[in-house]
Scaffold this active site. Sequence first.
Site, PDB file in Angstrom:
ATOM      1  N   LYS A  69       5.722  17.235  -3.358  1.00 20.60           N
ATOM      2  CA  LYS A  69       6.623  16.532  -2.433  1.00 20.60           C
ATOM      3  C   LYS A  69       8.010  16.255  -3.022  1.00 20.60           C
ATOM      4  O   LYS A  69       9.006  16.313  -2.314  1.00 20.60           O
ATOM      5  CB  LYS A  69       5.994  15.224  -1.956  1.00 20.60           C
ATOM      6  CG  LYS A  69       4.801  15.426  -1.026  1.00 20.60           C
ATOM      7  CD  LYS A  69       4.301  14.075  -0.542  1.00 20.60           C
ATOM      8  CE  LYS A  69       3.090  14.198   0.351  1.00 20.60           C
ATOM      9  NZ  LYS A  69       2.719  12.907   0.950  1.00 20.60           N
ATOM     10  N   ASP A 105       5.749  10.297   6.312  1.00 18.49           N
ATOM     11  CA  ASP A 105       4.699   9.313   6.019  1.00 18.49           C
ATOM     12  C   ASP A 105       5.093   7.918   6.509  1.00 18.49           C
ATOM     13  O   ASP A 105       4.247   7.135   6.937  1.00 18.49           O
ATOM     14  CB  ASP A 105       4.409   9.262   4.514  1.00 18.49           C
ATOM     15  CG  ASP A 105       3.509  10.405   4.071  1.00 18.49           C
ATOM     16  OD1 ASP A 105       2.803  10.978   4.916  1.00 18.49           O
ATOM     17  OD2 ASP A 105       3.531  10.741   2.866  1.00 18.49           O
TER      18      ASP A 105
HETATM   19  P1  NAP Z   1      -1.360   7.851  -6.514  1.00 17.59           P
HETATM   20  O1  NAP Z   1       0.104   8.140  -6.549  1.00 17.59           O
HETATM   21  O2  NAP Z   1      -2.273   8.568  -7.442  1.00 17.59           O
HETATM   22  O3  NAP Z   1      -1.544   6.249  -6.693  1.00 17.59           O
HETATM   23  C1  NAP Z   1      -2.838   5.700  -6.851  1.00 17.59           C
HETATM   24  C2  NAP Z   1      -2.743   4.183  -6.901  1.00 17.59           C
HETATM   25  O4  NAP Z   1      -4.087   3.677  -6.989  1.00 17.59           O
HETATM   26  C3  NAP Z   1      -1.969   3.633  -8.105  1.00 17.59           C
HETATM   27  O5  NAP Z   1      -1.286   2.467  -7.726  1.00 17.59           O
HETATM   28  C4  NAP Z   1      -3.110   3.315  -9.087  1.00 17.59           C
HETATM   29  O6  NAP Z   1      -2.789   2.288 -10.002  1.00 17.59           O
HETATM   30  C5  NAP Z   1      -4.163   2.816  -8.138  1.00 17.59           C
HETATM   31  N1  NAP Z   1      -5.500   2.913  -8.749  1.00 17.59           N
HETATM   32  C6  NAP Z   1      -6.222   4.041  -8.946  1.00 17.59           C
HETATM   33  N2  NAP Z   1      -7.391   3.730  -9.550  1.00 17.59           N
HETATM   34  C7  NAP Z   1      -7.387   2.393  -9.759  1.00 17.59           C
HETATM   35  C8  NAP Z   1      -8.304   1.468 -10.340  1.00 17.59           C
HETATM   36  N3  NAP Z   1      -9.476   1.879 -10.856  1.00 17.59           N
HETATM   37  N4  NAP Z   1      -7.981   0.149 -10.365  1.00 17.59           N
HETATM   38  C9  NAP Z   1      -6.791  -0.282  -9.845  1.00 17.59           C
HETATM   39  N5  NAP Z   1      -5.872   0.546  -9.286  1.00 17.59           N
HETATM   40  C10 NAP Z   1      -6.166   1.865  -9.241  1.00 17.59           C
HETATM   41  O7  NAP Z   1      -1.962   8.142  -5.060  1.00 17.59           O
HETATM   42  P2  NAP Z   1      -1.176   8.113  -3.636  1.00 17.59           P
HETATM   43  O8  NAP Z   1      -0.616   9.462  -3.372  1.00 17.59           O
HETATM   44  O9  NAP Z   1      -0.288   6.918  -3.608  1.00 17.59           O
HETATM   45  O10 NAP Z   1      -2.416   7.924  -2.628  1.00 17.59           O
HETATM   46  C11 NAP Z   1      -3.215   6.756  -2.660  1.00 17.59           C
HETATM   47  C12 NAP Z   1      -4.304   6.847  -1.590  1.00 17.59           C
HETATM   48  O11 NAP Z   1      -3.700   6.899  -0.300  1.00 17.59           O
HETATM   49  C13 NAP Z   1      -5.181   8.097  -1.685  1.00 17.59           C
HETATM   50  O12 NAP Z   1      -6.513   7.718  -1.446  1.00 17.59           O
HETATM   51  C14 NAP Z   1      -4.685   8.988  -0.557  1.00 17.59           C
HETATM   52  O13 NAP Z   1      -5.700   9.816  -0.025  1.00 17.59           O
HETATM   53  C15 NAP Z   1      -4.248   7.956   0.471  1.00 17.59           C
HETATM   54  N6  NAP Z   1      -3.189   8.442   1.391  1.00 17.59           N
HETATM   55  C16 NAP Z   1      -3.413   8.402   2.730  1.00 17.59           C
HETATM   56  C17 NAP Z   1      -2.427   8.840   3.598  1.00 17.59           C
HETATM   57  C18 NAP Z   1      -2.695   8.804   5.088  1.00 17.59           C
HETATM   58  O14 NAP Z   1      -2.060   9.571   5.818  1.00 17.59           O
HETATM   59  N7  NAP Z   1      -3.564   7.940   5.557  1.00 17.59           N
HETATM   60  C19 NAP Z   1      -1.201   9.306   3.114  1.00 17.59           C
HETATM   61  C20 NAP Z   1      -0.987   9.332   1.729  1.00 17.59           C
HETATM   62  C21 NAP Z   1      -2.001   8.888   0.861  1.00 17.59           C
HETATM   63  P3  NAP Z   1      -2.084   2.630 -11.431  1.00 17.59           P
HETATM   64  O15 NAP Z   1      -0.620   2.797 -11.122  1.00 17.59           O
HETATM   65  O16 NAP Z   1      -2.385   1.467 -12.275  1.00 17.59           O
HETATM   66  O17 NAP Z   1      -2.711   3.926 -11.915  1.00 17.59           O
END
Ligand code: NAP
Length: 282
Positions: A69, A105
């Site tokens: 992205k 988004d």
């Molecule tokens: P990302 O950039 O990998 O961010 C993941 C986040 O989760 C970070 O803040 C991370 O914290 C936190 N995290 C992961 N494991 C953790 C744990 N064990 N304890 C506490 N915090 C934890 O992912 P993203 O792209 O933002 O996506 C996040 C989620 O949103 C995914 O499940 C994705 O499928 C979903 N999503 C949905 C849509 C939709 O259209 N509905 C769109 C986009 C994303 P740290 O910074 O501390 O690692």
Amino acid sequence: MSEIMPAACVIGHPIAHSRSPMIHGYWLNQLGLKGHYNREDVLPENFAEFVRSLRDHGYVGCNVTLPHKEAAFRLLDRASARAQHLQVANTLWFEGDVLCGDNTDVEGFIANLDDRAPHWDTHLKKAVILGAGGAAASIIVGLQERGATDIRLVNRTIEKAEILAHRFGPTVHPTPWSDLHQSLTDADILVNTTSLGMKGQAELDIDLDPLPRKALVTDIVYVPLETGLLRQAKQRGNPIVDGLGMLLFQAVPGFEHWFGQRPTVTKELRSLIEDHIRGVTP
Ligand code: NAP
């Protein structure tokens, strides 16, 4: 002579599990339009070349997902205001020879709440966002656009929350996970953007006691549709909105750019994707 049909695609790596082809295929069929929507698995080192030759591959535009992205944004000739603000693009199309891009988004997140919880933003002031990853940035911008003036950005790695707060201004307050409990007091909305609660991940285990019962709780994780957070919030009487609609509404602008008609997020489309998530359809 055979007719040339417009085609678009979603580019990512990996991409096999993307549900975007189901969504766009449904709309093409429903609107009786001729066209295709494919998956393209492209490695990061090949991404720029693939986008530069998008038309040679037969595409009028594309969606872009992880991990491309930011790279997509850098390749644009013209970026929407939201794409510029976020430095990220997920929807690309051509205007003449100009490669244009948007970040949909934000629109997807907002449109989902407007659809499932009308007037959710009427008294919006304080928001709590869990997570500071890629998706959290779009949620911050969406909540700011709708008037949030106090956004508590709660993240395990506080440095990442601090970086986003620096980028998006003084209404965003980086908050350590240990301060989550007190942050929930007086919140109007709670949004989970961490991957916790997603199928195959650990549960999001938080105490919602200080959260007002009128606060809207939404989770952008949509597999499962009802996450542990949403179940917990529903049981104590909070209004809830799941994350599937964000996925569906973010797809609308791309389809309109590529195929010339604005599609509708229908109940039938939602049911189709719900069944797929539940494993009812292959
Ligand atoms: P990302 O950039 O990998 O961010 C993941 C986040 O989760 C970070 O803040 C991370 O914290 C936190 N995290 C992961 N494991 C953790 C744990 N064990 N304890 C506490 N915090 C934890 O992912 P993203 O792209 O933002 O996506 C996040 C989620 O949103 C995914 O499940 C994705 O499928 C979903 N999503 C949905 C849509 C939709 O259209 N509905 C769109 C986009 C994303 P740290 O910074 O501390 O690692």
